[in-house]
Design a protein around this motif. Structure first.
Motif, PDB file in Angstrom:
ATOM      1  N   GLY A   9       0.854  -1.340  -0.013  1.00  0.00           N
ATOM      2  CA  GLY A   9       0.122   0.102  -0.094  1.00  0.00           C
ATOM      3  C   GLY A   9       0.842   0.920   0.072  1.00  0.00           C
ATOM      4  O   GLY A   9       0.402   2.299  -0.806  1.00  0.00           O
ATOM      5  N   SER A  10       1.940   1.034   0.623  1.00  0.00           N
ATOM      6  CA  SER A  10       2.965   2.400   0.879  1.00  0.00           C
ATOM      7  C   SER A  10       3.511   2.474  -0.641  1.00  0.00           C
ATOM      8  O   SER A  10       3.629   3.673  -1.052  1.00  0.00           O
ATOM      9  CB  SER A  10       3.792   1.991   2.087  1.00  0.00           C
ATOM     10  N   ILE A  11       4.024   1.578  -1.196  1.00  0.00           N
ATOM     11  CA  ILE A  11       4.661   1.673  -2.307  1.00  0.00           C
ATOM     12  C   ILE A  11       3.444   2.183  -3.588  1.00  0.00           C
ATOM     13  O   ILE A  11       3.844   3.161  -4.401  1.00  0.00           O
ATOM     14  CB  ILE A  11       5.165   0.123  -3.233  1.00  0.00           C
ATOM     15  N   PHE A  12       2.372   1.883  -3.372  1.00  0.00           N
ATOM     16  CA  PHE A  12       1.231   2.385  -4.345  1.00  0.00           C
ATOM     17  C   PHE A  12       1.217   3.922  -4.058  1.00  0.00           C
ATOM     18  O   PHE A  12       1.124   4.670  -5.217  1.00  0.00           O
ATOM     19  CB  PHE A  12      -0.081   1.708  -4.084  1.00  0.00           C
ATOM     20  N   ARG A  13       0.909   4.264  -2.873  1.00  0.00           N
ATOM     21  CA  ARG A  13       1.032   5.642  -2.752  1.00  0.00           C
ATOM     22  C   ARG A  13       2.061   6.416  -3.079  1.00  0.00           C
ATOM     23  O   ARG A  13       1.794   7.532  -3.773  1.00  0.00           O
ATOM     24  CB  ARG A  13       0.662   5.816  -1.026  1.00  0.00           C
ATOM     25  N   THR A  14       3.226   5.946  -2.873  1.00  0.00           N
ATOM     26  CA  THR A  14       4.637   6.931  -3.364  1.00  0.00           C
ATOM     27  C   THR A  14       4.697   6.670  -4.860  1.00  0.00           C
ATOM     28  O   THR A  14       4.968   7.823  -5.322  1.00  0.00           O
ATOM     29  CB  THR A  14       5.746   5.854  -2.621  1.00  0.00           C
ATOM     30  N   ALA A  15       4.219   5.757  -5.536  1.00  0.00           N
ATOM     31  CA  ALA A  15       4.315   5.618  -6.930  1.00  0.00           C
ATOM     32  C   ALA A  15       3.234   6.506  -7.450  1.00  0.00           C
ATOM     33  O   ALA A  15       3.541   7.105  -8.435  1.00  0.00           O
ATOM     34  CB  ALA A  15       3.943   4.025  -7.376  1.00  0.00           C
ATOM     35  N   ASP A  16       2.268   6.636  -6.917  1.00  0.00           N
ATOM     36  CA  ASP A  16       1.052   7.590  -7.318  1.00  0.00           C
ATOM     37  C   ASP A  16       1.678   8.993  -7.304  1.00  0.00           C
ATOM     38  O   ASP A  16       1.597   9.880  -8.287  1.00  0.00           O
ATOM     39  CB  ASP A  16      -0.173   7.411  -6.453  1.00  0.00           C
ATOM     40  N   ALA A  17       2.259   9.362  -6.256  1.00  0.00           N
ATOM     41  CA  ALA A  17       2.914  10.844  -6.032  1.00  0.00           C
ATOM     42  C   ALA A  17       3.878  11.122  -7.120  1.00  0.00           C
ATOM     43  O   ALA A  17       3.913  12.071  -7.364  1.00  0.00           O
ATOM     44  CB  ALA A  17       3.348  10.900  -4.736  1.00  0.00           C
ATOM     45  N   VAL A  18       4.762   9.933  -7.630  1.00  0.00           N
ATOM     46  CA  VAL A  18       5.900  10.470  -8.341  1.00  0.00           C
ATOM     47  C   VAL A  18       5.477  10.322  -9.988  1.00  0.00           C
ATOM     48  O   VAL A  18       6.336  10.243 -10.871  1.00  0.00           O
ATOM     49  CB  VAL A  18       7.084   9.629  -7.871  1.00  0.00           C
ATOM     50  N   GLY A  19       4.181   9.647 -10.110  1.00  0.00           N
ATOM     51  CA  GLY A  19       3.794   9.265 -11.532  1.00  0.00           C
ATOM     52  C   GLY A  19       4.114   8.104 -12.332  1.00  0.00           C
ATOM     53  O   GLY A  19       4.293   8.068 -13.468  1.00  0.00           O
ATOM     54  N   VAL A  20       4.180   7.038 -11.549  1.00  0.00           N
ATOM     55  CA  VAL A  20       4.611   5.527 -12.107  1.00  0.00           C
ATOM     56  C   VAL A  20       3.383   5.340 -12.699  1.00  0.00           C
ATOM     57  O   VAL A  20       2.230   5.578 -12.600  1.00  0.00           O
ATOM     58  CB  VAL A  20       4.717   4.670 -10.922  1.00  0.00           C
ATOM     59  N   GLU A  21       3.770   4.623 -14.090  1.00  0.00           N
ATOM     60  CA  GLU A  21       2.739   4.470 -15.041  1.00  0.00           C
ATOM     61  C   GLU A  21       2.003   2.984 -14.789  1.00  0.00           C
ATOM     62  O   GLU A  21       0.913   3.055 -14.929  1.00  0.00           O
ATOM     63  CB  GLU A  21       3.374   4.325 -16.318  1.00  0.00           C
ATOM     64  N   LYS A  22       2.577   2.134 -14.157  1.00  0.00           N
ATOM     65  CA  LYS A  22       2.156   0.813 -13.877  1.00  0.00           C
ATOM     66  C   LYS A  22       2.779   0.082 -12.855  1.00  0.00           C
ATOM     67  O   LYS A  22       4.190   0.165 -12.635  1.00  0.00           O
ATOM     68  CB  LYS A  22       2.143  -0.051 -15.141  1.00  0.00           C
ATOM     69  N   ILE A  23       2.312  -0.598 -11.947  1.00  0.00           N
ATOM     70  CA  ILE A  23       3.219  -1.510 -10.807  1.00  0.00           C
ATOM     71  C   ILE A  23       2.687  -2.927 -11.517  1.00  0.00           C
ATOM     72  O   ILE A  23       1.567  -3.477 -11.690  1.00  0.00           O
ATOM     73  CB  ILE A  23       2.478  -1.252  -9.587  1.00  0.00           C
ATOM     74  N   PHE A  24       3.712  -3.734 -11.510  1.00  0.00           N
ATOM     75  CA  PHE A  24       3.486  -5.310 -11.585  1.00  0.00           C
ATOM     76  C   PHE A  24       3.895  -5.870 -10.284  1.00  0.00           C
ATOM     77  O   PHE A  24       5.018  -5.557  -9.712  1.00  0.00           O
ATOM     78  CB  PHE A  24       4.617  -5.760 -12.480  1.00  0.00           C
ATOM     79  N   LEU A  25       2.873  -6.875  -9.927  1.00  0.00           N
ATOM     80  CA  LEU A  25       2.841  -7.468  -8.611  1.00  0.00           C
ATOM     81  C   LEU A  25       3.171  -8.997  -8.769  1.00  0.00           C
ATOM     82  O   LEU A  25       2.490  -9.558  -9.676  1.00  0.00           O
ATOM     83  CB  LEU A  25       1.438  -7.469  -7.936  1.00  0.00           C
ATOM     84  N   CYS A  26       4.434  -9.390  -8.495  1.00  0.00           N
ATOM     85  CA  CYS A  26       4.696 -10.711  -8.849  1.00  0.00           C
ATOM     86  C   CYS A  26       5.230 -11.496  -7.576  1.00  0.00           C
ATOM     87  O   CYS A  26       5.287 -11.184  -6.446  1.00  0.00           O
ATOM     88  CB  CYS A  26       6.322 -10.568  -9.390  1.00  0.00           C
ATOM     89  N   GLY A  27       5.004 -12.920  -7.909  1.00  0.00           N
ATOM     90  CA  GLY A  27       5.299 -13.708  -6.531  1.00  0.00           C
ATOM     91  C   GLY A  27       4.235 -13.712  -5.641  1.00  0.00           C
ATOM     92  O   GLY A  27       2.931 -13.657  -6.045  1.00  0.00           O
ATOM     93  N   VAL A  28       4.357 -13.665  -4.370  1.00  0.00           N
ATOM     94  CA  VAL A  28       3.668 -13.745  -3.173  1.00  0.00           C
ATOM     95  C   VAL A  28       3.139 -12.241  -2.841  1.00  0.00           C
ATOM     96  O   VAL A  28       2.373 -12.033  -1.859  1.00  0.00           O
ATOM     97  CB  VAL A  28       4.216 -14.372  -2.063  1.00  0.00           C
TER      98      VAL A  28
END
Length: 92
Positions: free
Chosen positions: A35-54
């Protein structure tokens, strides 16, 4: 913290120069960290997040929001496209 500030500045420079930035989360077990990474990624303009493994996804297998991710992400999990992959090696 100078290191974090430099990283955020570098990412913002990429964003302003039309560089597409994606993030790969490989086997992160903590829903709070995701959740924290999603929030930070949204703040800096990340285009997409890939969730791998577990790495837990914002939506469980029954289509319900994962409350621990939603609580920390503060809505960012709805703003950034994400995709699940069983293997980081196959994704790359």
């Amino acid at each position: 913290m100078q290191v974090e500030h430099s990283l955020v500045s570098s990412v913002r420079n990429c964003y302003h120069n039309d560089v597409k930035l994606s993030v790969i989360l490989d086997n992160i077990r903590s829903a709070h960290n995701v959740g924290s990474i999603f929030r930070t990624a949204d703040a800096v303009g990340v285009e997409k997040i890939f969730l791998c493994g577990v790495t837990p996804a914002p939506i469980d297998k029954f289509g319900r929001p994962v409350s621990d991710i939603a609580k920390v992400a503060l809505g960012a999990e709805k703003n950034i496209p994400w995709e699940e992959s069983k293997s980081t090696a196959l994704l790359i």
